[in-house]
Scaffold this active site. Structure first.
Site, PDB file in Angstrom:
ATOM      1  CB  CYS A  24      29.989  61.860   8.290  1.00 43.02           C
ATOM      2  SG  CYS A  24      28.675  62.364   7.551  1.00 43.02           S
ATOM      3  N   GLY A  72      31.200  58.156  -1.254  1.00 38.04           N
ATOM      4  CA  GLY A  72      30.751  59.568  -1.373  1.00 38.04           C
ATOM      5  C   GLY A  72      29.529  59.857  -1.455  1.00 38.04           C
ATOM      6  NE  ARG A 139      24.839  61.429   8.294  1.00 35.21           N
ATOM      7  CZ  ARG A 139      25.705  60.805   7.359  1.00 35.21           C
ATOM      8  NH1 ARG A 139      26.315  59.742   7.786  1.00 35.21           N
ATOM      9  NH2 ARG A 139      25.421  61.110   5.831  1.00 35.21           N
ATOM     10  CB  CYS A 272      25.621  40.895   1.824  1.00 34.33           C
ATOM     11  SG  CYS A 272      26.414  42.776   2.370  1.00 34.33           S
ATOM     12  CB  CYS A 278      29.743  38.118   1.536  1.00 30.59           C
ATOM     13  SG  CYS A 278      31.570  37.751   1.996  1.00 30.59           S
ATOM     14  CB  CYS A 293      33.051  43.837  -0.216  1.00 27.83           C
ATOM     15  SG  CYS A 293      31.873  44.454   1.172  1.00 27.83           S
ATOM     16  CG  ASP A 294      31.071  50.426   0.208  1.00 23.21           C
ATOM     17  OD1 ASP A 294      31.566  50.984  -0.622  1.00 23.21           O
ATOM     18  OD2 ASP A 294      30.479  50.954   1.138  1.00 23.21           O
ATOM     19  CB  CYS A 338      27.211  29.897  17.883  1.00 21.41           C
ATOM     20  SG  CYS A 338      26.012  31.114  18.202  1.00 21.41           S
TER      21      CYS A 338
END
Length: 402
Positions: A24, A72, A139, A272, A278, A293-294, A338
């Site tokens: 991708c 993957g 993709r 998250c 996080c 984290c990914d 904010c």
């Protein structure tokens, strides 16, 4: 200090590392194989699977445990590998309720896989980017072939076997221009649970790949052309929200809208990126390396390896605690002022690479798009919160005039 009871533990598990049968255009993870270029076999061993299963179950403080298989492409391991994982979960489960979910590109799903998912009551997330022209734009297979028809075939097989599945759709510079056509596609194929993920990637020319090898070299990056712009993201969310809030509340569930309502109601959001802090979900590579984290699988965010340290020591240790707390601690002044801070919380730290109106670093690149959406949707979410406070489901939101 280790605080094992501070929050549940989640680990996204990469049984095949970054290996994938697709290529991708916008994928940020396939190049992570460069972290392990000296290893010819990027697959999780049986010994590591058992070690991880035992540690992961022992570390949990709740009776329900979720195993998340990611990539993957996790379906590049055979069904027999995951059957072994199920047996190990049963062996070490000690009466706890254990669930499994898979995130897949859908192209490898066949009757054997679908029967396995159904047999073990698994939830399957399928990556699909909308109608065929949008999906196939980015993709594609390793050979450059389109993949839409393969994914739709996989979804048909899941439906035939009665497998629960939802969609993970990447919003990019192309499909963001047709939000209603995009949304209608998912309704037409009967998908009632949808996650819209904006793609924001920064790239550079590099012998090891176009994405950064370390966050230390992020100054050299430029925004990838497939990235969604803040303006596109804001319009995309507003247009879909207008149809959803009038017709689809309680019937179709969009993760970002659910998370926004959760923050209005003062409960933990299901994503998250919208949480105040996080670090609650780590990622483990095929060899036992654990990362924060990914989206932070870089050497500087490697917490250790489960052959030398336990999951509890790493995920509840000081480095990961600091990582999680930094989400709030590093908010720039514009965020702190904010009115939507308690709804947005600065979104994901990976997108905080622009400067705020005061010249401070750390503003989210998509800030103006989110602000447009939160301004637009605020009256409706405030009403839905009121309905929840009155112990009523907010499905009748459009029965009222704002």
């Amino acid at each position: 200090m280790i605080a094992p009871f501070s929050h549940p533990m989640y680990v996204m598990t990469k049984a095949v590392g970054a290996a994938c049968n697709l290529a991708c255009e916008y994928c940020y993870y396939t190049e992570k194989k460069n972290l392990y270029r000296d290893d010819a076999h990027h697959v999780m061993s049986d010994e590591l699977l058992e070690r991880f299963t035992r540690q992961y179950i022992e570390a949990q403080t709740m009776n329900e445990i979720l195993f998340t298989w990611h990539g993957g492409e996790p379906l590049m391991r055979p069904v027999s590998f995951y059957e072994k994982a199920i047996r190990l979960q049963q062996q070490y489960g000690r009466g706890k309720t254990i669930n499994n979910c898979f995130q897949t590109n859908g192209t490898l799903i066949d009757d054997e896989w679908a029967a396995f998912f159904k047999r073990h009551n698994m939830l399957v997330g399928v990556s699909i980017d909308g109608p065929e022209p949008f999906h196939d734009a980015y993709r594609r297979s390793r050979g450059g072939e389109p993949t839409f028809c393969q994914v739709m075939r996989g979804i048909e097989i899941l439906n035939r076997h009665g497998v629960d599945w939802n969609a993970m759709a990447v919003v990019n510079n192309l499909n963001a221009e047709a939000p209603l056509a995009f949304y209608h596609f998912f309704k037409e194929i009967g998908c009632h649970y949808i996650q819209f993920t904006p793609v924001v990637e920064r790239i550079k020319g590099h012998e090891d790949g176009r994405h950064l090898a370390s966050l230390a070299d992020e100054e050299a990056l430029s925004l990838a052309p497939f990235s969604v712009t803040p303006g596109q993201w804001g319009r995309f969310l507003c247009e879909i929200f207008d149809e959803w809030v009038r017709q689809d509340v309680g019937t179709y569930f969009i993760q970002l809208f659910d998370a926004t309502l959760a923050n209005y109601a003062g409960v933990a959001p299901g994503v998250c990126a919208m949480a105040e802090s996080c670090g609650h979900a780590g990622v483990m590579e095929y060899n036992g390396d654990l990362y924060s984290c990914d989206h932070f699988v870089f050497p500087e965010y490697r917490l250790g390896n489960i052959h030398q340290q336990t999951l509890t020591e790493m995920l509840y240790g000081p480095r990961q605690t600091a990582f999680g707390n930094n989400k709030k601690a590093t908010l720039p002044q514009q965020c702190r002022e904010c009115k939507h801070l308690n709804i947005c919380h600065g979104e994901c730290p990976r997108n905080r690479f622009t400067k705020d109106c005061y010249g401070n670093p750390g503003l989210n690149y998509l800030c103006s798009g989110y602000r447009q959406f939160f301004d637009h949707s605020a009256p409706y979410f405030q009403f839905m919160k009121q309905e929840l406070d009155n112990d009523r489901a907010p499905a009748n939101v459009m029965h009222y005039t704002f």
